[in-house]
Design a protein around this motif. Structure first.
Motif, PDB file in Angstrom:
ATOM      1  N   PRO A   1      10.935   3.550  -6.793  1.00  0.00           N
ATOM      2  CA  PRO A   1      10.149   2.229  -6.889  1.00  0.00           C
ATOM      3  C   PRO A   1      11.035   1.196  -6.654  1.00  0.00           C
ATOM      4  O   PRO A   1      10.690   0.132  -5.819  1.00  0.00           O
ATOM      5  CB  PRO A   1       9.692   2.115  -8.086  1.00  0.00           C
TER       6      PRO A   1
ATOM      7  N   VAL B   1      -3.684  -4.341  -9.497  1.00  0.00           N
ATOM      8  CA  VAL B   1      -3.266  -2.990  -8.969  1.00  0.00           C
ATOM      9  C   VAL B   1      -4.435  -2.118  -8.749  1.00  0.00           C
ATOM     10  O   VAL B   1      -5.425  -2.361  -9.779  1.00  0.00           O
ATOM     11  CB  VAL B   1      -2.486  -2.245 -10.319  1.00  0.00           C
TER      12      VAL B   1
ATOM     13  N   ILE C   1      -2.468   8.538  -4.602  1.00  0.00           N
ATOM     14  CA  ILE C   1      -1.116   8.930  -4.456  1.00  0.00           C
ATOM     15  C   ILE C   1      -0.505   9.188  -6.029  1.00  0.00           C
ATOM     16  O   ILE C   1       0.327  10.202  -5.957  1.00  0.00           O
ATOM     17  CB  ILE C   1      -0.372   7.622  -4.039  1.00  0.00           C
ATOM     18  N   LEU C   2      -0.844   8.569  -6.963  1.00  0.00           N
ATOM     19  CA  LEU C   2      -0.269   8.928  -8.389  1.00  0.00           C
ATOM     20  C   LEU C   2      -0.649  10.331  -8.667  1.00  0.00           C
ATOM     21  O   LEU C   2       0.280  11.027  -9.374  1.00  0.00           O
ATOM     22  CB  LEU C   2      -0.644   8.065  -9.438  1.00  0.00           C
TER      23      LEU C   2
ATOM     24  N   ILE D   1       7.640   6.821  -3.314  1.00  0.00           N
ATOM     25  CA  ILE D   1       7.248   6.150  -4.639  1.00  0.00           C
ATOM     26  C   ILE D   1       7.955   6.524  -6.040  1.00  0.00           C
ATOM     27  O   ILE D   1       8.184   5.606  -6.894  1.00  0.00           O
ATOM     28  CB  ILE D   1       5.719   6.372  -4.921  1.00  0.00           C
TER      29      ILE D   1
ATOM     30  N   ILE E   1      -6.289   1.709  -7.963  1.00  0.00           N
ATOM     31  CA  ILE E   1      -5.964   3.153  -8.226  1.00  0.00           C
ATOM     32  C   ILE E   1      -7.159   4.052  -8.061  1.00  0.00           C
ATOM     33  O   ILE E   1      -7.803   3.545  -8.583  1.00  0.00           O
ATOM     34  CB  ILE E   1      -5.327   3.237  -9.663  1.00  0.00           C
TER      35      ILE E   1
ATOM     36  N   HIS F   1      -7.649   8.345  -8.176  1.00  0.00           N
ATOM     37  CA  HIS F   1      -7.120   9.406  -8.728  1.00  0.00           C
ATOM     38  C   HIS F   1      -8.075  10.635  -9.150  1.00  0.00           C
ATOM     39  O   HIS F   1      -9.106  10.279  -9.412  1.00  0.00           O
ATOM     40  CB  HIS F   1      -6.337   9.122 -10.070  1.00  0.00           C
TER      41      HIS F   1
ATOM     42  N   LEU G   1      -2.434   1.709  -4.858  1.00  0.00           N
ATOM     43  CA  LEU G   1      -2.329   3.028  -5.299  1.00  0.00           C
ATOM     44  C   LEU G   1      -3.230   4.189  -5.035  1.00  0.00           C
ATOM     45  O   LEU G   1      -3.738   4.673  -6.047  1.00  0.00           O
ATOM     46  CB  LEU G   1      -1.509   3.123  -6.526  1.00  0.00           C
TER      47      LEU G   1
ATOM     48  N   ALA H   1       4.671   3.646 -12.151  1.00  0.00           N
ATOM     49  CA  ALA H   1       3.709   2.787 -11.901  1.00  0.00           C
ATOM     50  C   ALA H   1       4.196   1.466 -12.742  1.00  0.00           C
ATOM     51  O   ALA H   1       4.142   0.428 -12.368  1.00  0.00           O
ATOM     52  CB  ALA H   1       2.370   3.226 -12.515  1.00  0.00           C
TER      53      ALA H   1
ATOM     54  N   ASP I   1       0.927  -1.151   0.084  1.00  0.00           N
ATOM     55  CA  ASP I   1      -0.119   0.059   0.042  1.00  0.00           C
ATOM     56  C   ASP I   1       1.073   1.155   0.052  1.00  0.00           C
ATOM     57  O   ASP I   1       1.460   1.489   0.807  1.00  0.00           O
ATOM     58  CB  ASP I   1      -0.767  -0.081   1.211  1.00  0.00           C
ATOM     59  N   ILE I   2       1.065   1.939  -1.220  1.00  0.00           N
ATOM     60  CA  ILE I   2       2.106   3.053  -1.432  1.00  0.00           C
ATOM     61  C   ILE I   2       1.205   4.336  -1.251  1.00  0.00           C
ATOM     62  O   ILE I   2       0.272   4.679  -1.885  1.00  0.00           O
ATOM     63  CB  ILE I   2       2.621   3.074  -2.732  1.00  0.00           C
TER      64      ILE I   2
END
Ligand SMILES: C[S@@+](CC[C@H](N)C(=O)[O-])C[C@H]1O[C@@H](n2cnc3c(N)ncnc32)[C@H](O)[C@@H]1O
Length: 275
Positions: A135, A188, A161-162, A132, A190, A192, A158, A175, A78-79
Motif C-alpha cells: 500500500p 471507502v 479486490i480484497l 495492493i 468495498i 467482496h 476496493l 486496508a 480505484d485499486i
C-alpha cells in the motif's frame, strides 16, 4: 472456434488472469482461451456469474454517483480497477462533476496497456501498475501525488479486490494502511465475495466449491463472512443500509428487484465514512 486477437506485448496468455476472467464475465473481448476455460468451469457451479459481474458494476456506478453528488467527493483511488469496461469510474464521476479525478491501480500489465489507450486523450484519470499488497508504494507513487490531493477527502474504491488476497496476505492490514492515509471525511467502498455460512448451508457449499475452482485455476479467491468483511472498515462508519447483497445497496428508485440467484447472497458491498 473463437480467434483471439494478438495480446499486447508482455502479456502472458498461457496462464489465466483475474482481470481477463472478469472481463469475460462482463462480456468483454480482452480475454483469451485460457481465461475462458476458468470462467466456464466456474459457470458450471454458479451459472449466474455474469449477472454477479453486472451487479458489481451497477453497484460501483451507484456508489460513484452517490459519492460525487451527495458526499461531494471529487477524487478517487480505484485499486484493482480491472480492464476498461462500460461505465468506467472516471466516466461516471465526470458525468456529475467534470473536475473529478481518478487514479486507477492494478497489478496486471494488461490493465495498464488497455487503460493507457483508453485514457490517452482524457487527462481526468491515470492508471498505474502497482500491487495492493504494497500500500505504501501506491500512496507514494508520483501519479497519486500528481492527480490526488491527499489533504482533501478521497473515495477509496476496493471493488472485488480484497477477496483476491489470501488470509496470509493480511488484507485487514492492507486496508488499514490505505485507510490510515486518507483524510477524515473520506469514504471507502468495498465489494467482496461472501460465504453466507450457516444461514444458507447450500449457498455456503457452492461458495466453497467456486472458491476451490478459483484457487486451483487462478491461485486466488476467498469467500469471507460478514464479520471478516466488515473488519476491513473497522473504525469507520458504515452508511445505510450497511453490508448487503449488491442489488440492495441504495437501488435506483423504481428498479425491479433482481432474481435471488446463487450469487445474490454471496457477493456483497458496503460503503463506509471516515469520521
Ligand atoms: C474482479 S476484478 C475487479 C475490477 C473492478 N474493480 C470491478 O469491481 O469491476 C479484480 C482486479 O483486481 C486486480 N488485482 C488482483 N490482485 C491484485 C493485487 N494484488 N494488486 C492490485 N490489483 C490486483 C486484478 O488484476 C483485477 O483487475
Amino acid at each position: 472456434m473463437t480467434r483471439d486477437k494478438a495480446a499486447p506485448p508482455g502479456i502472458d496468455t498461457s496462464i489465466p488472469s483475474v482481470a481477463r476472467v472478469y472481463d469475460f464475465f462482463l462480456g468483454g473481448k480482452d480475454n483469451f482461451e485460457v481465461d475462458r476455460k476458468v470462467a466456464e468451469h466456474a459457470l458450471r457451479i454458479t451459472p449466474d456469474g455474469p449477472a454477479a459481474g453486472r451487479a458489481n458494476r451497477a453497484f460501483l456506478r451507484r456508489v460513484i454517483r452517490f459519492l460525487v453528488t451527495e458526499a461531494g467527493i471529487d477524487q478517487f483511488l480505484d485499486i484493482g480497477s480491472g480492464l476498461p469496461t462500460q461505465g468506467n469510474v472516471h466516466e461516471v464521476a465526470t458525468e456529475h462533476d467534470p473536475k473529478a479525478r481518478v487514479v486507477y491501480v492494478d497489478n496486471d500489465p494488461i490493465v495498464l496497456a488497455h487503460g493507457r489507450a483508453l485514457l490517452a486523450e482524457e487527462g481526468t484519470a491515470t492508471v498505474i501498475q502497482a500491487d495492493i499488497r504494497s500500500p505504501q508504494e501506491i500512496l507514494n507513487h508520483p501519479d497519486v501525488g500528481r492527480f490526488l490531493d491527499l489533504d482533501r477527502p478521497i473515495g477509496l474504491l476496493l471493488f472485488a479486490i480484497l477477496h483476491h488476497l489470501g488470509d496470509d496476505e493480511d488484507p485487514r492490514a492492507v486496508a488499514a494502511a490505505l485507510i490510515d492515509a486518507l483524510p477524515s471525511g473520506s469514504y471507502v467502498a468495498i465489494s467482496h465475495f461472501r460465504d453466507p455460512g450457516e444461514r444458507d448451508p447450500e449457498g455456503s457449499r457452492k461458495a466453497r466449491e467456486v472458491e476451490r475452482i478459483f484457487n486451483e485455476s487462478l491461485g486466488t479467491g476467498r469467500w469471507r463472512t460478514d464479520e471478516e468483511i466488515l473488519s476491513f472498515v473497522d473504525g469507520l462508519t458504515p452508511l445505510e443500509p450497511g453490508l448487503v447483497p449488491l442489488p440492495e445497496w441504495r437501488p435506483e428508485p423504481g428498479a425491479t428487484a433482481p432474481d435471488q440467484t446463487d450469487t445474490y447472497h454471496t457477493f456483497v458491498g458496503v460503503v463506509a465514512h471516515k469520521p
